[in-house]
Design a protein around this motif. Structure first.
Motif, PDB file in Angstrom:
ATOM      1  N   VAL A 178       0.932  -1.275   0.013  1.00  0.00           N
ATOM      2  CA  VAL A 178      -0.005   0.101  -0.075  1.00  0.00           C
ATOM      3  C   VAL A 178       0.806   1.109  -0.003  1.00  0.00           C
ATOM      4  CG1 VAL A 178      -0.194  -0.012   2.406  1.00  0.00           C
ATOM      5  CG2 VAL A 178      -1.849   1.221   1.272  1.00  0.00           C
ATOM      6  N   ARG A 179       0.429   2.053  -0.720  1.00  0.00           N
ATOM      7  CA  ARG A 179       1.566   3.535  -0.886  1.00  0.00           C
ATOM      8  C   ARG A 179       0.741   4.706  -0.771  1.00  0.00           C
ATOM      9  NH1 ARG A 179       2.807   6.295  -5.614  1.00  0.00           N
ATOM     10  NH2 ARG A 179       4.814   7.262  -5.579  1.00  0.00           N
ATOM     11  N   VAL A 180       1.055   5.774  -0.155  1.00  0.00           N
ATOM     12  CA  VAL A 180       0.568   6.991   0.059  1.00  0.00           C
ATOM     13  C   VAL A 180       1.429   7.921  -0.494  1.00  0.00           C
ATOM     14  CG1 VAL A 180      -1.164   6.227   1.788  1.00  0.00           C
ATOM     15  CG2 VAL A 180       1.011   7.115   2.399  1.00  0.00           C
ATOM     16  N   SER A 181       0.976   9.007  -1.143  1.00  0.00           N
ATOM     17  CA  SER A 181       2.073   9.857  -1.567  1.00  0.00           C
ATOM     18  C   SER A 181       1.329  11.300  -1.583  1.00  0.00           C
ATOM     19  CB  SER A 181       2.430   9.615  -3.005  1.00  0.00           C
ATOM     20  OG  SER A 181       1.350   9.773  -3.938  1.00  0.00           O
ATOM     21  N   ASP A 182       2.153  12.265  -1.367  1.00  0.00           N
ATOM     22  CA  ASP A 182       1.604  13.845  -1.680  1.00  0.00           C
ATOM     23  C   ASP A 182       2.390  14.413  -2.924  1.00  0.00           C
ATOM     24  OD1 ASP A 182       4.464  14.425  -0.673  1.00  0.00           O
ATOM     25  OD2 ASP A 182       3.767  14.985   1.164  1.00  0.00           O
ATOM     26  N   PRO A 183       2.432  15.442  -3.373  1.00  0.00           N
ATOM     27  CA  PRO A 183       3.053  15.969  -4.538  1.00  0.00           C
ATOM     28  C   PRO A 183       4.576  15.834  -4.420  1.00  0.00           C
ATOM     29  CG  PRO A 183       1.232  17.449  -3.862  1.00  0.00           C
ATOM     30  CD  PRO A 183       1.438  16.629  -2.684  1.00  0.00           C
ATOM     31  N   SER A 184       5.196  15.689  -3.363  1.00  0.00           N
ATOM     32  CA  SER A 184       6.518  15.705  -3.314  1.00  0.00           C
ATOM     33  C   SER A 184       7.181  14.595  -2.569  1.00  0.00           C
ATOM     34  CB  SER A 184       7.130  16.870  -2.445  1.00  0.00           C
ATOM     35  OG  SER A 184       6.765  16.913  -1.212  1.00  0.00           O
ATOM     36  N   TYR A 185       6.279  13.692  -2.088  1.00  0.00           N
ATOM     37  CA  TYR A 185       6.795  12.637  -1.359  1.00  0.00           C
ATOM     38  C   TYR A 185       6.093  11.418  -1.108  1.00  0.00           C
ATOM     39  CZ  TYR A 185      10.072  10.453   2.029  1.00  0.00           C
ATOM     40  OH  TYR A 185      11.367   9.739   2.621  1.00  0.00           O
ATOM     41  N   ALA A 186       6.555  10.072  -1.113  1.00  0.00           N
ATOM     42  CA  ALA A 186       5.858   9.201  -1.013  1.00  0.00           C
ATOM     43  C   ALA A 186       6.271   7.915  -0.082  1.00  0.00           C
ATOM     44  CB  ALA A 186       5.431   8.308  -2.187  1.00  0.00           C
ATOM     45  N   VAL A 187       5.501   7.526   0.575  1.00  0.00           N
ATOM     46  CA  VAL A 187       5.896   6.010   1.547  1.00  0.00           C
ATOM     47  C   VAL A 187       4.976   5.098   1.323  1.00  0.00           C
ATOM     48  CG1 VAL A 187       6.181   5.296   4.012  1.00  0.00           C
ATOM     49  CG2 VAL A 187       6.794   7.711   3.619  1.00  0.00           C
ATOM     50  N   SER A 188       5.533   4.046   1.195  1.00  0.00           N
ATOM     51  CA  SER A 188       4.820   2.558   0.948  1.00  0.00           C
ATOM     52  C   SER A 188       5.037   1.396   2.056  1.00  0.00           C
ATOM     53  CB  SER A 188       5.118   2.117  -0.259  1.00  0.00           C
ATOM     54  OG  SER A 188       6.567   1.606  -0.623  1.00  0.00           O
ATOM     55  N   VAL A 189       4.235   0.769   2.311  1.00  0.00           N
ATOM     56  CA  VAL A 189       4.377  -0.497   3.144  1.00  0.00           C
ATOM     57  C   VAL A 189       4.217  -1.716   2.429  1.00  0.00           C
ATOM     58  CG1 VAL A 189       3.715  -1.426   5.307  1.00  0.00           C
ATOM     59  CG2 VAL A 189       3.527   1.114   4.995  1.00  0.00           C
ATOM     60  N   ALA A 190       5.368  -2.358   2.092  1.00  0.00           N
ATOM     61  CA  ALA A 190       5.427  -3.825   1.538  1.00  0.00           C
ATOM     62  C   ALA A 190       5.198  -4.532   2.433  1.00  0.00           C
ATOM     63  CB  ALA A 190       6.574  -3.766   0.616  1.00  0.00           C
ATOM     64  N   ASN A 191       4.553  -5.878   1.913  1.00  0.00           N
ATOM     65  CA  ASN A 191       4.258  -6.996   2.694  1.00  0.00           C
ATOM     66  C   ASN A 191       4.609  -8.255   2.110  1.00  0.00           C
ATOM     67  OD1 ASN A 191       1.401  -8.390   2.269  1.00  0.00           O
ATOM     68  ND2 ASN A 191       1.179  -6.101   1.956  1.00  0.00           N
ATOM     69  N   ALA A 192       4.799  -9.282   2.986  1.00  0.00           N
ATOM     70  CA  ALA A 192       5.073 -10.585   2.255  1.00  0.00           C
ATOM     71  C   ALA A 192       3.891 -11.428   2.684  1.00  0.00           C
ATOM     72  CB  ALA A 192       6.351 -11.302   3.250  1.00  0.00           C
ATOM     73  N   SER A 193       2.715 -10.894   2.412  1.00  0.00           N
ATOM     74  CA  SER A 193       1.327 -11.620   2.546  1.00  0.00           C
ATOM     75  C   SER A 193       0.586 -11.188   3.607  1.00  0.00           C
ATOM     76  CB  SER A 193       1.376 -13.167   2.229  1.00  0.00           C
ATOM     77  OG  SER A 193       1.739 -13.773   3.158  1.00  0.00           O
ATOM     78  N   THR A 194      -0.524 -10.517   3.679  1.00  0.00           N
ATOM     79  CA  THR A 194      -1.451 -10.466   4.617  1.00  0.00           C
ATOM     80  C   THR A 194      -2.742 -10.160   4.351  1.00  0.00           C
ATOM     81  OG1 THR A 194      -1.396  -7.765   4.439  1.00  0.00           O
ATOM     82  CG2 THR A 194       0.386  -8.671   5.998  1.00  0.00           C
ATOM     83  N   TYR A 195      -3.743 -10.274   5.122  1.00  0.00           N
ATOM     84  CA  TYR A 195      -5.013 -10.298   4.692  1.00  0.00           C
ATOM     85  C   TYR A 195      -5.613  -8.957   3.980  1.00  0.00           C
ATOM     86  CZ  TYR A 195      -5.938 -14.508   7.238  1.00  0.00           C
ATOM     87  OH  TYR A 195      -6.231 -15.885   7.943  1.00  0.00           O
ATOM     88  N   GLY A 196      -5.121  -7.786   4.579  1.00  0.00           N
ATOM     89  CA  GLY A 196      -5.404  -6.611   3.925  1.00  0.00           C
ATOM     90  C   GLY A 196      -5.117  -5.611   4.847  1.00  0.00           C
ATOM     91  N   SER A 197      -5.686  -4.137   4.566  1.00  0.00           N
ATOM     92  CA  SER A 197      -5.243  -3.220   5.376  1.00  0.00           C
ATOM     93  C   SER A 197      -6.567  -2.080   5.634  1.00  0.00           C
ATOM     94  CB  SER A 197      -3.887  -2.569   5.249  1.00  0.00           C
ATOM     95  OG  SER A 197      -3.964  -1.837   3.653  1.00  0.00           O
ATOM     96  N   ASP A 198      -6.109  -1.158   6.275  1.00  0.00           N
ATOM     97  CA  ASP A 198      -6.994   0.042   6.372  1.00  0.00           C
ATOM     98  C   ASP A 198      -6.195   1.147   6.477  1.00  0.00           C
ATOM     99  OD1 ASP A 198      -7.586   1.266   9.326  1.00  0.00           O
ATOM    100  OD2 ASP A 198      -7.030  -0.990   9.425  1.00  0.00           O
ATOM    101  N   VAL A 199      -6.743   2.505   5.959  1.00  0.00           N
ATOM    102  CA  VAL A 199      -6.039   3.707   6.164  1.00  0.00           C
ATOM    103  C   VAL A 199      -6.892   4.562   6.711  1.00  0.00           C
ATOM    104  CG1 VAL A 199      -4.556   3.058   4.463  1.00  0.00           C
ATOM    105  CG2 VAL A 199      -6.721   4.192   3.921  1.00  0.00           C
ATOM    106  N   ALA A 200      -6.533   5.521   7.321  1.00  0.00           N
ATOM    107  CA  ALA A 200      -7.351   6.789   7.954  1.00  0.00           C
ATOM    108  C   ALA A 200      -6.440   7.999   7.937  1.00  0.00           C
ATOM    109  CB  ALA A 200      -7.940   6.602   9.328  1.00  0.00           C
ATOM    110  N   PRO A 201      -7.183   9.086   8.020  1.00  0.00           N
ATOM    111  CA  PRO A 201      -6.266  10.383   8.227  1.00  0.00           C
ATOM    112  C   PRO A 201      -6.119  10.574   9.718  1.00  0.00           C
ATOM    113  CG  PRO A 201      -8.482  10.834   7.918  1.00  0.00           C
ATOM    114  CD  PRO A 201      -8.518   9.323   7.593  1.00  0.00           C
TER     115      PRO A 201
END
Length: 370
Positions: A178-201
């Motif tokens: 899962v990856r989140v990015s703003d106009p100048s920078y991004a961070v991602s969380v790579a995984n080796a198999s999980t069920y899923g994820s949720d995101v919130a501000p």
């Protein structure tokens, strides 16, 4: 990797690209991208905090996640650093143990020399009922949408839920990242198999010293009672990685590193096929022999980021003089006339130096024969 120990029990890991602070509780309260001069953990939050949620769906016990469960999250009872070690390759690892009733977790937080990512590996001893295990990965990036990998592409889901439709997307399938990015920078969380994820501000409150960003929570385990009351009971292993300055190529590379097995003792050989002179984000995903036993080679390539891509095909010496043509996903000739072609011209052409053009998320199956 340089390791420093603070008077307060915190451990600081520094590899020249990232500086990471692990508190005595085992939580990562700081992860600084030194080149960008950017703190990746919002103030008042921490990476690696485990949460247990009450998991009692109205129906479909083993498959559904009820939205109400998100209101019941609580951290594990105890968490502490139990050791700090340095490996022969220079990597530094902080070992953390966390526990709650029926749950024991041993986590290894590793910073590799020169790496732009922080690795987490967790061994979970799971003996609980109707509980849902998540792990917090807050990042100091504000974005409208989160990008989730799906098969041969990505889908986007809103981070801020403004409509009932948005609210219904509270949990998303997460293939490898899962990856989140703003106009100048991004961070991602790579995984080796999980069920899923949720995101919130993460709204943040400056007077209270809390920072803004996005909370990513990976879903690790559940404990349904129906139809099998023993579901997921026992020992499990998970791995994920927080990637700094995460362009799409860097994110895909980290996802591949976590998920592709490393085979020891295999002779080092030249790659059969490579992509050169690339533009955009083309990915060489599969190389295999054909199913019909002819000995031809099948190569699958796709565009991964939702933009146009170009690349030049390069083959090893053993395939010198081979030809290539585009075929269907069933490895047969006769592409549908409505499909976008990867090659400008139909029919076989020399494989070495063949130029590919891919539309957004286009998948191409190439057949190389000698």
């Amino acid at each position: 990797v340089r390791v420093e120990h603070g008077d307060d029990g915190a451990t600081v890991l520094d590899n020249g690209r990232l500086r990471v602070t692990v508190e005595a509780t085992g939580l990562v309260t700081s992860m600084v991208d030194l080149a960008a001069g950017r703190e990746l953990v919002p103030a008042g939050t921490a990476l690696g905090r485990y949460e247990l949620l009450t998991d009692e769906p109205f129906q479909w016990d083993a498959w559904d996640i009820q939205r109400d469960a998100f209101l019941t999250a609580s951290g594990l009872d105890s968490s502490e650093v139990t050791g700090v070690d340095t490996a022969a390759d220079g990597s530094a690892t902080v070992t953390v143990k966390a526990a709650a009733q029926g749950v024991g977790i041993a986590t290894r937080i590793t910073l590799r020399p020169g790496a732009g990512s922080l690795d987490f590996a967790a061994d979970v001893d799971w003996h609980t009922e109707e509980q849902f295990l998540k792990v917090d990965v807050p990042v100091a990036v504000q974005a409208l949408n989160a990008q989730y990998e799906c098969q041969y592409g990505i889908v986007e889901r809103p981070i801020q839920k403004n409509t009932r439709s948005d609210e219904a997307k509270f949990e998303s399938c997460t293939h490898r990242f899962v990856r989140v990015s703003d106009p100048s920078y991004a961070v991602s969380v790579a995984n080796a198999s999980t069920y899923g994820s949720d995101v919130a501000p993460i709204q943040g409150t400056a007077p209270a010293g809390a920072g803004r960003g996005t909370m990513i929570r990976l879903s690790l385990l559940s404990a349904p009672l129906y139809p099998d009351p023993r579901t997921d009971q026992g020992r499990h292993s998970f791995a994920w990685s927080v990637v700094a300055d995460a362009g799409m190529p860097e994110t895909l590379a980290e996802a591949s590193r976590l998920n592709a097995p490393v085979l020891d003792g295999v002779p080092a050989i030249e790659p059969l096929v490579r992509l050169e002179d690339t533009e955009g984000v083309p990915v060489l995903d599969w190389v295999k022999v054909t199913d019909d036993g002819s000995g031809d080679l099948i190569v699958r390539i796709y565009e991964a980021a939702g933009g146009a891509a170009k690349a030049t095909l390069a083959v090893c010496g053993e395939l010198e003089g081979a030809s290539v043509r585009e075929v269907t996903v069933l490895e047969e000739d006769g592409l549908d006339a409505d499909l976008t072609r990867a090659f400008a011209a139909d029919g076989p052409q020399p494989a070495q130096g063949a130029r590919l053009t891919l539309a957004p998320f286009q998948l191409a199956t190439l057949r190389i024969g000698r």
